[in-house]
Structure formats: structure tokens, C-alpha cells
Write a protein that holds these residues in place. Structure first.
Motif: not given
Lengths: 201, 201
Positions: A155, A162-163, A166, A190, A194, B163, B182-183, B186-187, B189-190
Motif C-alpha cells: 500500500e 498515486d502521490l 497527484g 517517512t 515505515r 495523494l 487499503q491505502i 495505511e496512510w 497509520h503512517t
């Protein structure tokens, strides 16, 4: 002067047409472009253009494939010059987050915008984009040297791509280079934190 | 039947025209749309439409402003229902990352695509988008309850909004809801990990 072998000539013509198509679409949008306009830009006769690509859709399909392939090649070539170790993540993130800031993304965006209300073009683009997207994902995983079996890694790689798209949008109407540079730095930091973590999610 | 006061009527007409404009542009693209087409869709006379909005550009400017305002209002309203504490970040991230997945983003994208090769439309859009973007950033910071003075926080909030736009693109031609979910997880959480950290960058 030596004559190019026919196969070679044919490949050159295709490539010239594809590049002219993306240039034209990027500049004038889908609606301003016909096979005739593209042929003229490429310096190829209209008949020859139509022999290679009967419709604009055929040209677009070839262009999206070529674009995808050249992005992957570019990523791999640049990655060869990257250091190993911690600073590698920064290098890879920088490359990936800059991936959609060029004129080719502008052309692709024209196509996506049109395809969102054009069934035929959507039918052409969706399977191609899925394939190109999977390939970009696979290469990014490989270049980062991460293990997708770990929870969350898949993910985070998807989010990175995806970022990147964007950031491509943010760079469309104005030059967003300076702001993007800060985001690259922070996102690399980051990901480092992670991805090197215990993988808890 | 009571007559609406004139000012009220005028506001209703404007709003109807703006909504019709975004619908029409989203469906047919910028090139398929004229003030006359929009007026018909809105059930407003062409004269009245042109009184409110002499050109398509005027309509677009009003639409982008309305769109920006309604996004902010939507964010605030939904945020009122969110819990405090750790699960708040998840809720805010979910809202923000879903912000650009609707039909309005489709219409905005048509405009961006055209503006990238249309000086006049670009001149209209760039300052508006900058204002709407700053406002979205401000509200996201506020809803997350984070401190932008900490190193890296500003960039992570920016990355979250970039994003979100990238995920809007990914949702343009196919339904990307499952992957996006899902993203989001996870994002969130990050962000939790990074924003609650010591702020080292």
C-alpha cells in the motif's frame, strides 16, 4: 547513401507518428487533433500514417504503451546511478515523484479527461493503463528493494505512485518544483521510517 | 403561491447555472459546452444565463469557487461526527482521500486539461485553484489537530492532499474504491506514526 532496411524505416515512422501524436494532443487537446494533423506534424504522408494507425485510438494505444515502456526504462537507467544504503530511498522517491511532471503526462491527462466521457477511448485506455500501472509498481518495489510480503509495504508503494500522479496534476498549470522538492524529502524520510520498521500495521 | 424575493431568485438561478455547467462539462468536456447548452440544461433562458455569466469562463470561475466552498463545508460537517483521539486521524484521512472521487472532480479535470493549453482559461483557474487549495490545506490541518510548526508536518499534510488528487485520477476511468480503502488505512497509520512522533525530520 545507404537505404534503411524497410523494417527499420517502418519502425522509425511509427515512432515519429506516436511522438507527434502526444505532442499534438498535449498542445491542442484530443478534440483539436486528427490523424491528418498528426501526420503533417510527423512529416509523414497521410496515407502512410493511416496504414500504420487507421484511427486516433490506435495511435493513442501505441503511445500509452511507448510512454509506459520509456518511463520504466528511464527509471531503471537512472536507478543504476543511485547509491546503495539509506540514501537510495531518497533517490528512488525523487525519481518516482518526478515521473509525471513532464509534457507526456499533460498529453495523457487530455486523454483521461476525454475518456471519462468517451466509451470507446475508455475501452482502449483502461486495460493499457492497468498494465502500465502494474509495471511501474513492480519496478518501484524492485528499486526500493523492499519486501511486499510485509504488511503495509504494498500500500505504501501504491500510495507513492498515486502521490506522484497527484503531484503531476499540481504541476500542470504552474511550476510546482520547489514545493515538490520539500514533499520528496519528507516522503523519503517517512518511507525510510515505515519500511525499515518492524512491519507492524 | 408566494413569490420568491428577487435577490433569492437570482441566487437560485446562479446556483442552477453553475451546477448545470459542471454537469455538462463533466459529461461532454469543455469543447462540447456553450453558455446556451448550459442554460438549456438549467432550465434558464439564454438571456438570463448571459446576464449572470457573460462567458463560459465566468461560469467556470463561479463553479470552482462554489466547489471549493462546498468541499470545505462537507469536510467540516462530516468532521463534527468524528471521535476524538487516535481514531480521529483515520476518519479525517478517509474523508480527505475520498474528496476527489466524485463527478465534480471529473468536471474540474476537464477544465485543467483544457487550461493546460488555453492561456485564457489558465489565467482564470490558477489564482482560484491556489485559493481553494490553501483553504483545503488549512481545514485539513485544523481537522487533524496537528501543529504545522513541527518539522515535516506541513509537507505531510500537503502530500495527503496531493495523494487525494492522485486517487481522484485513479478513480476516473474505473471504480477504485477497494484499493483506495487499503491505502486510506495505511496512510492513516503512517500519519499517526509520523505526526505523533518527536517531530524529527
Amino acid at each position: 547513401m545507404l537505404r534503411e532496411p524497410q523494417q527499420e524505416r517502418s519502425r522509425t515512422t511509427r515512432r515519429r507518428l506516436i511522438e507527434a501524436a502526444m505532442d499534438c494532443i498535449g498542445e491542442r487537446g484530443w478534440h483539436g487533433v486528427t490523424v491528418a494533423v498528426i501526420a503533417e506534424r510527423a512529416g509523414v504522408s497521410r496515407g502512410a500514417a493511416q496504414h500504420h494507425f487507421p484511427t486516433r485510438e490506435d495511435l493513442v494505444a501505441a503511445a500509452v504503451e511507448l510512454l509506459g515502456e520509456s518511463q520504466i526504462t528511464e527509471l531503471r537507467t537512472k536507478a543504476d546511478g543511485l547509491p546503495t544504503g539509506a540514501s537510495r530511498i531518497f533517490g528512488v522517491v525523487e525519481m518516482v515523484l518526478n515521473l509525471y511532471t513532464g509534457p507526456m503526462f499533460r498529453a495523457a491527462l487530455q486523454l483521461w479527461a476525454v475518456a471519462s466521457s468517451d466509451e470507446q477511448l475508455r475501452g482502449t485506455l483502461v486495460p493499457l493503463e492497468a498494465r502500465v500501472g502494474r509495471e511501474a509498481h513492480r519496478v518501484t518495489v524492485e528499486l526500493l528493494g523492499v519486501d511486499e510480503a510485509k504488511p503495509g509495504v504494498r500500500e505504501l508503494v501504491q500510495a507513492t505512485l498515486d502521490l506522484a500522479r497527484g503531484l503531476g496534476l499540481a504541476n500542470l498549470l504552474t511550476d510546482d518544483t520547489r514545493r515538490r522538492r520539500q514533499i520528496v524529502r519528507e516522503w523519503a524520510h517517512t518511507l525510510e521510517t515505515r519500511l525499515s520498521g518492524t512491519g507492524e500495521a
